[in-house]
Design an enzyme around this catalytic site. Structure first.
Site, mmCIF file in Angstrom:
data_model
loop_
_atom_site.group_PDB
_atom_site.id
_atom_site.type_symbol
_atom_site.label_atom_id
_atom_site.label_comp_id
_atom_site.label_asym_id
_atom_site.label_seq_id
_atom_site.Cartn_x
_atom_site.Cartn_y
_atom_site.Cartn_z
ATOM 1 N N GLY A 133 55.607 49.148 -0.784
ATOM 2 C CA GLY A 133 54.339 48.545 -0.353
ATOM 3 C C GLY A 133 54.045 47.299 -1.177
ATOM 4 N N HIS A 134 54.177 47.424 -2.495
ATOM 5 C CA HIS A 134 53.960 46.260 -3.367
ATOM 6 C C HIS A 134 54.993 45.166 -3.046
ATOM 7 C CE1 HIS A 134 52.354 49.624 -6.009
ATOM 8 N NE2 HIS A 134 51.329 48.799 -5.986
HETATM 9 P P1 AMP Z 1 47.784 49.268 -6.778
HETATM 10 O O1 AMP Z 1 48.943 49.008 -7.664
HETATM 11 O O2 AMP Z 1 47.750 50.653 -6.209
HETATM 12 O O3 AMP Z 1 46.469 48.846 -7.395
HETATM 13 O O4 AMP Z 1 47.965 48.346 -5.518
HETATM 14 C C1 AMP Z 1 48.209 46.969 -5.649
HETATM 15 C C2 AMP Z 1 48.151 46.354 -4.279
HETATM 16 O O5 AMP Z 1 49.142 46.952 -3.454
HETATM 17 C C3 AMP Z 1 46.811 46.560 -3.571
HETATM 18 O O6 AMP Z 1 46.469 45.354 -2.889
HETATM 19 C C4 AMP Z 1 47.123 47.680 -2.614
HETATM 20 O O7 AMP Z 1 46.292 47.681 -1.464
HETATM 21 C C5 AMP Z 1 48.558 47.370 -2.247
HETATM 22 N N1 AMP Z 1 49.249 48.537 -1.709
HETATM 23 C C6 AMP Z 1 49.303 49.778 -2.252
HETATM 24 N N2 AMP Z 1 49.991 50.618 -1.457
HETATM 25 C C7 AMP Z 1 50.387 49.892 -0.388
HETATM 26 C C8 AMP Z 1 51.133 50.181 0.792
HETATM 27 N N3 AMP Z 1 51.608 51.408 1.045
HETATM 28 N N4 AMP Z 1 51.345 49.191 1.681
HETATM 29 C C9 AMP Z 1 50.871 47.937 1.445
HETATM 30 N N5 AMP Z 1 50.164 47.599 0.358
HETATM 31 C C10 AMP Z 1 49.917 48.555 -0.548
#
Ligand code: AMP
Length: 268
Positions: free
Chosen positions: A21-22
């Site tokens: 996702g990232h």
């Molecule tokens: P985090 O590390 O969880 O704070 O997420 C960092 C970024 O990655 C944020 O903008 C989240 O919305 C995005 N993100 C997390 N999981 C996913 C995913 N499965 N698909 C797309 N973006 C994601």
């Protein structure tokens, strides 16, 4: 602070434990700018539970590899003092920061906006990419950018899922195989809602889908207006189902635009 950047910059803020996702966010950022900064900072201000903060998964060296392979030109792992050299100016997330996720994670969105504003101030990006998976977060960041009149384009990226449909999340690695199977029921519930002819049926199908998930402790499931986070009604043109809950102490959230029957307006 050692942050020499070649502007213009596209910024991808993360808390690390990076997954596909990232990676998709970084790849999208790369389409907007040659210089792509990925920040990795687990922000204590957005955790209401100190154990959740200290147990947050960490894998910095693997993160650096993944970020580089996805197109990042700078991976920035700031210290707490770099981000918060003094008492931070807390950004209030307002009414929308205190519903849904905000009810269940008190202070979360104020802490999240506070760190994102600090990252924006320090990096001065021309654009920043955020995932739709955290839809309320994305909504509030867009609102903050408008409120402060920041010259930053907020780019939203679609949710990347496991083959089962489970939205990828750094927290998924804490689930057992069978818990992951169960967690995929969240996606099934969202699809059930979307496969209906109208809002009322969507609501009942959403509930039915959630009740079918074994050992799922629900926080909320609702169909909202994606333009303003009010509860959707029959004339809402941008309806979105949102779900949050717990499996064995792991918090899971997901959402889906109701494209099948909601007459889509401008998606934010
Ligand atoms: P985090 O590390 O969880 O704070 O997420 C960092 C970024 O990655 C944020 O903008 C989240 O919305 C995005 N993100 C997390 N999981 C996913 C995913 N499965 N698909 C797309 N973006 C994601």
């Amino acid at each position: 602070m050692d942050l020499e950047l070649n502007h213009p910059v596209a910024l991808v803020p993360t808390m690390g434990a990076l997954h596909a996702g990232h990676a998709s966010l970084i790849e999208l950022a790369k389409k907007h700018s040659e210089e792509v900064v990925v920040s990795i900072f687990v922000n204590p201000l957005q955790f209401e539970n100190p154990n959740d903060f200290s147990n947050y998964p960490k894998s910095v060296s693997a993160d650096i590899e993944l970020a580089k392979a996805s197109g990042a030109t700078k991976i920035w792992v700031p210290t707490f003092e770099e981000i918060y050299p003094g008492d931070p100016e807390i950004i209030a997330s307002g009414e929308i920061g205190n519903i849904f996720e905000g009810v269940h994670r008190f202070g979360h969105f104020d802490g999240m906006l506070t760190v994102v504003k600090r990252l924006f101030d320090l990096v001065q990006p021309k654009c920043a990419v955020f995932g739709e998976k955290d839809f309320q977060q994305l909504f509030l960041i867009k609102k903050m950018v408008a409120q402060f009149n920041l010259p930053i384009e907020v780019i939203s990226a679609p949710t990347i899922r496991e083959a089962s449909g489970l939205a990828m999340s750094s927290r998924n690695q804490k689930l057992s195989v069978s818990e992951r199977d169960n967690a995929a029921g969240i996606y099934k519930a969202l699809n059930l809602a979307n496969s209906t002819p109208d809002l009322a049926t969507a609501r009942s199908q959403l509930t039915k889908g959630i009740l079918a998930i074994p050992n799922f402790l629900l926080d909320y499931a609702e169909i909202i207006d994606g333009d303003n986070f009010s509860i959707a009604n029959d004339s809402t043109s941008n309806s979105r189902a949102i779900i949050a809950g717990w499996i064995n102490g792991i918090r899971l959230i997901d959402n889906m635009v109701m494209s099948n029957w909601s007459n889509l307006g401008n998606s934010k």
